[in-house]
Design a protein around this motif. Structure first.
Motif, PDB file in Angstrom:
ATOM      1  N   GLY A   1      54.198  -2.434 -79.629  1.00 30.00           N
ATOM      2  CA  GLY A   1      54.604  -2.396 -81.023  1.00 30.00           C
ATOM      3  C   GLY A   1      55.501  -1.210 -81.281  1.00 30.00           C
ATOM      4  O   GLY A   1      55.850  -0.446 -80.369  1.00 30.00           O
ATOM      5  N   THR A   2      55.897  -1.023 -82.544  1.00 30.73           N
ATOM      6  CA  THR A   2      56.747   0.101 -82.917  1.00 30.73           C
ATOM      7  C   THR A   2      56.015   1.417 -82.689  1.00 30.73           C
ATOM      8  O   THR A   2      54.865   1.576 -83.082  1.00 30.73           O
TER       9      THR A   2
ATOM     10  N   THR B   1      51.462  -1.283 -73.016  1.00 33.35           N
ATOM     11  CA  THR B   1      50.436  -1.181 -71.976  1.00 33.35           C
ATOM     12  C   THR B   1      49.923  -2.574 -71.648  1.00 33.35           C
ATOM     13  O   THR B   1      49.711  -3.397 -72.542  1.00 33.35           O
ATOM     14  N   ALA B   2      49.730  -2.830 -70.346  1.00 31.78           N
ATOM     15  CA  ALA B   2      49.177  -4.116 -69.914  1.00 31.78           C
ATOM     16  C   ALA B   2      47.950  -3.873 -69.056  1.00 31.78           C
ATOM     17  O   ALA B   2      47.973  -3.042 -68.139  1.00 31.78           O
ATOM     18  N   THR B   3      46.876  -4.587 -69.364  1.00 39.29           N
ATOM     19  CA  THR B   3      45.654  -4.558 -68.559  1.00 39.29           C
ATOM     20  C   THR B   3      45.427  -5.966 -68.012  1.00 39.29           C
ATOM     21  O   THR B   3      45.357  -6.928 -68.786  1.00 39.29           O
TER      22      THR B   3
ATOM     23  N   PRO C   1      56.525  -4.936 -73.001  1.00 46.22           N
ATOM     24  CA  PRO C   1      55.282  -5.612 -72.601  1.00 46.22           C
ATOM     25  C   PRO C   1      55.398  -6.357 -71.271  1.00 46.22           C
ATOM     26  O   PRO C   1      54.480  -6.322 -70.460  1.00 46.22           O
ATOM     27  N   VAL C   2      56.528  -7.000 -71.039  1.00 41.57           N
ATOM     28  CA  VAL C   2      56.709  -7.731 -69.779  1.00 41.57           C
ATOM     29  C   VAL C   2      56.802  -6.759 -68.608  1.00 41.57           C
ATOM     30  O   VAL C   2      56.198  -6.962 -67.545  1.00 41.57           O
ATOM     31  N   ASP C   3      57.544  -5.658 -68.797  1.00 47.55           N
ATOM     32  CA  ASP C   3      57.670  -4.650 -67.743  1.00 47.55           C
ATOM     33  C   ASP C   3      56.296  -4.061 -67.416  1.00 47.55           C
ATOM     34  O   ASP C   3      55.972  -3.843 -66.238  1.00 47.55           O
ATOM     35  N   ALA C   4      55.483  -3.817 -68.427  1.00 42.93           N
ATOM     36  CA  ALA C   4      54.133  -3.288 -68.205  1.00 42.93           C
ATOM     37  C   ALA C   4      53.284  -4.282 -67.406  1.00 42.93           C
ATOM     38  O   ALA C   4      52.538  -3.892 -66.494  1.00 42.93           O
TER      39      ALA C   4
END
Length: 504
Positions: free
Chosen positions: A401-402, A407-409, A428-431
């Motif tokens: 978000g702004t 972060t991705a788990t 989000p995709v890169d994470a």
């Protein structure tokens, strides 16, 4: 309907795979070969056996499985190439060795740096050597359309005398025009005294956008075989499109006075499969198989089609395997209804596969008010893998978000064991991709990323396609994933590529 049959020689697995980024693994090649057999292709050129151990293995595996189509391997007019090709196709009930050498001045003098006599001798020797190991031998005069016609006649006559049962006159660089090609085929058929002892084949490239027109012009001139690819894929601008050639011959039988052995109702499914596995999308306005091929938006057109379909449709969508009805099932539909519709769409699934897909279908139906045939195709194609999955996604959570660092788990399963990790990324995709790499210990470089909707509604399934370069195996690999959530689809696509990389 004319009794004259034009043979269809499909080179999707050889020339088509030479499209940049269209590399296929063995399981994917086998899946395409099985579908080509179901389509009714006369000859499947399964690859170039001497090009790599992988190509040899794929041709050999296909030769063991396919029963109704002839399996061909390409080989240069070189003994070692021909030996490899013969060994690769040996298990096939129907086999063909396809050998070639260039005959045009620019190729003979600049590329081969050989005399014309030496080229002729090499062609004859190659055919004789191949003929000792295979009853069916095809010879191609590479760059035939830029060759001297009288020299070409001499080469064709000589290779037929040496045992070639098929002679191919390819427009290798897409240089010719329909009228010129018609005249060349006519000239060869009239000037070569033993031409009746062999079939004449044509193979056209699309550099000037005339591959299909040139191929059809050759059919008018009496060509016995057309070499082409699904969706017209191939190096540079591609090859002549199989579906366009076949449907032109069928719809305009009054002109071509010929037919093919193709089961046209399998065209759309074959097109989708090749697009999915190669990662090469079909343009919306592509003839026969494009999304807009049977769509009508203009009011006048819609009015005409409602009153009489033939006012604006010269063929039925059903003729190429596109079901005219789109809306099929909803969240209240049961397993039997789903199974019936999948059978109608041409899928033969095991009980386990049906159970799996039914679960996915119920989840999708809860999210969408309407489930379309395109959704069902996507569910099946996403679930039936053409190479084994090493890792599978158990859960995925993304925060973004702004003014928040994405972060991705992710939690993955492998042989029943659970692995979990998290990563930060630029988005989000890169994470997600960094987290997948942390868990699998497989590093890749993203070369291409695309996300698109499969159907038109707001709750449409998203289909993600990636091309990833893996330095450790020095390969570019295509991955695809489908989900209503685009992040999930993106994760599935990248994990699909990683799983394929782990197979090497």
């Amino acid at each position: 309907m004319s009794s004259r049959i034009v043979k269809i020689f499909d080179t999707t697995l050889r020339d088509g795979e030479q499209s940049p980024g269209a590399s296929l693994n063995i399981e994917e090649k086998i899946a395409i070969a099985k579908q080509l057999e179901k389509l009714g292709v006369d000859v499947i050129e399964a690859g170039f056996a001497a090009a790599s151990p992988g190509d040899f293995e794929a041709i050999n595996a296909i030769a063991k499985i396919i029963k109704n189509s002839t399996i061909a391997s390409l080989a240069r007019a070189v003994k070692q190439d021909i030996e490899k090709g013969l060994e690769a196709i040996k298990p096939a009930p129907r086999k063909r060795l396809h050998t070639f050498i260039a005959t045009s001045p620019i190729h003979v003098e600049k590329k081969l740096k050989m005399s014309y006599e030496a080229v002729l001798d090499a062609a004859v020797d190659a055919v004789k050597f191949a003929r000792n190991g295979c009853e069916e031998v095809e010879f191609s005069a590479e760059d035939a359309t830029r060759s001297n016609w009288d020299y070409l006649c001499k080469v064709v006559e000589s290779v037929i005398n040496a045992g070639a049962s098929v002679v191919n006159l390819p427009d290798t660089v897409g240089y010719t025009t329909p009228q010129e090609y018609y005249e060349l085929i006519t000239y060869i058929k009239n000037k070569v005294p033993n031409i009746d002892k062999a079939e004449v084949s044509v193979h056209c490239h699309n550099d000037l956008g005339m591959a299909v027109a040139n191929s059809l012009s050759a059919v008018l001139a009496g060509a016995d075989q057309v070499e082409c690819t699904i969706n017209g894929i191939g190096e540079r601008a591609g090859n002549a499109s199989l579906e366009e050639i076949v449907m032109a011959i069928k719809v305009r039988n009054d002109i071509y006075k010929a037919s093919t052995n193709i089961n046209t109702k399998e065209i759309y499914r074959t097109s989708r499969l090749v697009s999915k596995l190669t990662g090469i999308d079909i343009q919306r306005n592509k003839a026969i198989v494009g999304k807009n091929a049977f769509a009508h938006e203009a009011g006048i057109h819609q009015d005409g089609v409602i009153k009489e379909k033939s006012t604006y449709e010269i063929m039925k969508p059903e003729d190429v395997g596109i079901d005219s009805s789109s809306l099929v099932l909803g969240k209240h539909s049961g397993k039997h209804g789903l199974e019936k519709r999948l059978v109608e769409l041409g899928y033969q699934l095991t009980k386990e596969q049906l159970e799996d897909i039914f679960e996915k279908f119920k989840v999708l139906a809860d999210k969408k008010k309407e489930v379309y045939d395109e959704d069902l195709h996507a569910l099946v194609e996403d679930k039936i893998k053409f190479s084994p999955s090493v890792y599978e996604i158990v859960s995925l959570q993304v925060s973004s978000g702004t003014n928040i660092t994405p972060t991705a788990t992710i939690k993955l399963s492998k042989n029943g064991e659970i692995f979990e990790d998290a990563a930060l990324g630029d988005g989000p995709v890169d994470a997600v991709y960094k987290a997948l790499e942390r868990i699998t210990f497989v590093k890749g470089q993203l070369k291409f990323y695309e996300i698109k909707s499969i159907t038109e509604s707001r709750e449409a399934l998203g289909e993600a396609t990636v091309k990833v370069y893996f330095p450790d195996i020095d390969k570019n690999i295509i991955g695809r994933g489908v989900a209503t959530d685009v992040i999930e689809a993106s994760a599935k696509a990248y994990l699909d590529a990683i799983n394929k990389a782990l197979m090497y």
